[in-house]
Design a protein around this motif. Structure first.
Motif, PDB file in Angstrom:
ATOM      1  N   ILE A  47       0.843  -1.190   0.000  1.00  0.00           N
ATOM      2  CA  ILE A  47       0.000   0.000   0.000  1.00  0.00           C
ATOM      3  C   ILE A  47       0.880   1.243   0.000  1.00  0.00           C
ATOM      4  CG2 ILE A  47      -1.769   1.338   1.214  1.00  0.00           C
ATOM      5  CD1 ILE A  47      -2.772  -1.219   2.483  1.00  0.00           C
ATOM      6  N   LYS A  48       0.652   2.111  -0.960  1.00  0.00           N
ATOM      7  CA  LYS A  48       1.285   3.446  -0.989  1.00  0.00           C
ATOM      8  C   LYS A  48       0.333   4.367  -1.726  1.00  0.00           C
ATOM      9  CE  LYS A  48       4.392   6.447  -0.039  1.00  0.00           C
ATOM     10  NZ  LYS A  48       3.377   7.499   0.146  1.00  0.00           N
ATOM     11  N   THR A  49      -0.330   5.247  -0.988  1.00  0.00           N
ATOM     12  CA  THR A  49      -1.362   6.069  -1.601  1.00  0.00           C
ATOM     13  C   THR A  49      -0.787   7.282  -2.318  1.00  0.00           C
ATOM     14  OG1 THR A  49      -1.705   7.161   0.547  1.00  0.00           O
ATOM     15  CG2 THR A  49      -3.166   5.331  -0.005  1.00  0.00           C
ATOM     16  N   TRP A  50      -0.064   8.145  -1.593  1.00  0.00           N
ATOM     17  CA  TRP A  50       0.369   9.419  -2.155  1.00  0.00           C
ATOM     18  C   TRP A  50       1.722   9.322  -2.851  1.00  0.00           C
ATOM     19  CZ3 TRP A  50      -3.343  12.928  -2.048  1.00  0.00           C
ATOM     20  CH2 TRP A  50      -4.307  12.870  -1.047  1.00  0.00           C
ATOM     21  N   GLY A  51       1.862  10.050  -3.963  1.00  0.00           N
ATOM     22  CA  GLY A  51       3.174  10.361  -4.491  1.00  0.00           C
ATOM     23  C   GLY A  51       3.772   9.433  -5.521  1.00  0.00           C
ATOM     24  N   ILE A  52       3.806   9.884  -6.780  1.00  0.00           N
ATOM     25  CA  ILE A  52       4.486   9.125  -7.832  1.00  0.00           C
ATOM     26  C   ILE A  52       5.972   9.017  -7.520  1.00  0.00           C
ATOM     27  CG2 ILE A  52       5.242   9.258 -10.243  1.00  0.00           C
ATOM     28  CD1 ILE A  52       2.459  10.174 -10.986  1.00  0.00           C
ATOM     29  N   GLY A  53       6.558  10.118  -7.020  1.00  0.00           N
ATOM     30  CA  GLY A  53       7.980  10.072  -6.676  1.00  0.00           C
ATOM     31  C   GLY A  53       8.276   9.039  -5.609  1.00  0.00           C
ATOM     32  N   ASN A  54       7.384   8.901  -4.637  1.00  0.00           N
ATOM     33  CA  ASN A  54       7.559   7.880  -3.603  1.00  0.00           C
ATOM     34  C   ASN A  54       7.514   6.482  -4.194  1.00  0.00           C
ATOM     35  OD1 ASN A  54       7.365   8.969  -0.539  1.00  0.00           O
ATOM     36  ND2 ASN A  54       6.257  10.345  -1.898  1.00  0.00           N
ATOM     37  N   ILE A  55       6.596   6.260  -5.126  1.00  0.00           N
ATOM     38  CA  ILE A  55       6.488   4.934  -5.751  1.00  0.00           C
ATOM     39  C   ILE A  55       7.750   4.624  -6.557  1.00  0.00           C
ATOM     40  CG2 ILE A  55       5.200   3.556  -7.434  1.00  0.00           C
ATOM     41  CD1 ILE A  55       2.676   4.977  -6.485  1.00  0.00           C
ATOM     42  N   ILE A  56       8.304   5.637  -7.217  1.00  0.00           N
ATOM     43  CA  ILE A  56       9.556   5.434  -7.952  1.00  0.00           C
ATOM     44  C   ILE A  56      10.673   5.037  -6.984  1.00  0.00           C
ATOM     45  CG2 ILE A  56      11.348   6.582  -9.323  1.00  0.00           C
ATOM     46  CD1 ILE A  56       9.060   8.303 -10.521  1.00  0.00           C
ATOM     47  N   MET A  57      10.707   5.686  -5.804  1.00  0.00           N
ATOM     48  CA  MET A  57      11.724   5.341  -4.808  1.00  0.00           C
ATOM     49  C   MET A  57      11.470   3.975  -4.177  1.00  0.00           C
ATOM     50  SD  MET A  57      12.629   8.937  -2.883  1.00  0.00           S
ATOM     51  CE  MET A  57      10.945   9.490  -2.627  1.00  0.00           C
ATOM     52  N   MET A  58      10.265   3.443  -4.346  1.00  0.00           N
ATOM     53  CA  MET A  58       9.937   2.106  -3.839  1.00  0.00           C
ATOM     54  C   MET A  58      10.334   0.990  -4.796  1.00  0.00           C
ATOM     55  SD  MET A  58       6.125   2.566  -2.244  1.00  0.00           S
ATOM     56  CE  MET A  58       5.860   0.782  -2.336  1.00  0.00           C
TER      57      MET A  58
END
Length: 385
Positions: A47-58
């Motif tokens: 689960i990761k709701t906010w942030g495309i940049g966060n998903i890229i870092m994931m």
């Protein structure tokens, strides 16, 4: 739905809900501990709701999960507007998307996602959200026997996790995300940056774009992302300075400039173009995130405020020049070895953090306004030109 409203509601409603559910859950587990499945998980939900940049870092964490659990079914819960970054992703098998276009659609999609999660029957759920109580509540109602998420001071969401992980505010977010998967016994090195997965179609789209705009392989191509989304626009380096810097790079180094942005940022980019003496290519809203990744991967240099495309350029191996102030580059800076960060570190900076849900009342961001065109050009010229 308004982002500010959602975050206020998440705080004032989410914390007491998490506490009440958490206490009741622990009481039930104490009375009837039940049985836990042993062995490697067969169905993992992220689960990761906010942030495309966060998903890229994931991406590092997702790759490690797939490598260590190759036979597991891996799902991903996120917002609808993050769909593109997860398309054709080899590390996940399915995605569940939250519609936030209206309160009514949000409630309906949340109910639908809870039903879908429970029908999938995950063994374990991993919540990568740093401060969202909503994400923790989804994790709790997923039906998973085990859950891992951040214990962030003052957030109250840790009550809902069977295995909370202490949030580390002194390392890059990619490493903090990796702390979640480490809880599963994964010890892989996450220092190797994972690129956004691309297909031949995205590469063909990029080649067509370069041909149409007469951009050759030998051209010195520079990308600039002048916006930073709707969340705290005071993070932006002034548009006048982007325009001035672009003109200097064109006139002194024959650079070709592409200006990136979302459809909503097109007026901002148009204003930069009007301020420029020379021409540049505006690609706002023309490409999805994977097509944009293919285009950015050709750049020799990428200038960006503190926002998602900065991490996109890093993932594609492009040297980044990043402008920071309200947020700290310690957590959200580019990770490449050839990157340059401008950060004045004023006494009031950072003012948007994962402890205050990235909210600030600052109207005079001297932390970014103090970064001059002259110092940026001087350092860029010495390092890259």
């Amino acid at each position: 739905m308004n982002i500010s409203f959602m975050r206020i509601a998440d705080y004032y409603i989410g914390i007491p809900i998490c506490f009440i559910i958490g206490v009741m859950s622990r009481l039930i587990q104490y009375i009837n501990p039940g049985l836990r499945r042993e062995g490697s998980p067969k169905n993992i939900l992220l689960i990761k709701t906010w942030g495309i940049g966060n998903i890229i870092m994931m991406l590092d964490s997702m790759r490690a999960l797939r490598k260590n659990f190759p036979d597991a079914r891996i799902g991903f819960v996120t917002l609808e507007n993050n769909r593109d970054i997860l398309e054709q992703n080899p590390y996940i098998d399915y995605k569940l998307l939250i519609d936030v276009n209206s309160f009514y659609k949000f409630i309906l999609s949340t109910a639908g996602i809870i039903l879908k999660m429970r029908s999938e029957g995950p063994d374990i759920v991993l919540d990568f959200d740093q401060f969202s109580r909503y994400a923790a509540i989804l994790a709790f109602f997923s039906g998973a026997e085990s859950s891992i998420g951040f214990y962030t001071e003052g957030q109250g969401k840790h009550y809902l996790f069977t295995h909370p992980v202490v949030y580390n505010n002194h390392q890059h977010m990619s490493a903090t995300f990796f702390d979640i998967v480490k809880r599963l016994g994964i010890q892989s090195n996450h220092s190797e940056i994972t690129p956004v997965p691309l297909s031949g179609r995205e590469k063909e789209t990029a080649e067509k774009f370069f041909k149409e705009n007469k951009i050759a392989n030998e051209d010195f191509l520079i990308g600039m992302h002048v916006g930073c989304g709707g969340n705290f626009p005071e993070r932006r380096w002034p548009k006048e300075r982007f325009a001035q810097l672009a003109d200097v790079l064109i006139e002194k180094h024959h650079a070709k400039i592409i200006l990136t942005g979302s459809p909503a940022e097109d007026p901002l980019v148009q204003s930069v173009l009007r301020l420029m003496k020379n021409s540049a290519v505006n690609v706002c809203g023309r490409f999805n995130i994977r097509e944009l990744s293919a285009i950015i991967s050709r750049c020799n240099l990428f200038f960006s405020c503190d926002t998602g495309p900065l991490h996109l350029a890093t993932a594609m191996g492009v040297p980044v020049v990043g402008f920071f102030g309200p947020n700290t580059p310690i957590l959200y800076g580019p990770r490449g070895r050839s990157d340059t960060i401008f950060y004045k570190k004023q006494p009031c900076s950072p003012c948007i953090t994962n402890y205050n849900a990235k909210r600030s009342d600052c109207k005079n961001p001297v932390c970014v306004l103090d970064i001059t065109v002259e110092e940026v050009y001087r350092e860029v010229k010495e390092k890259y030109l």
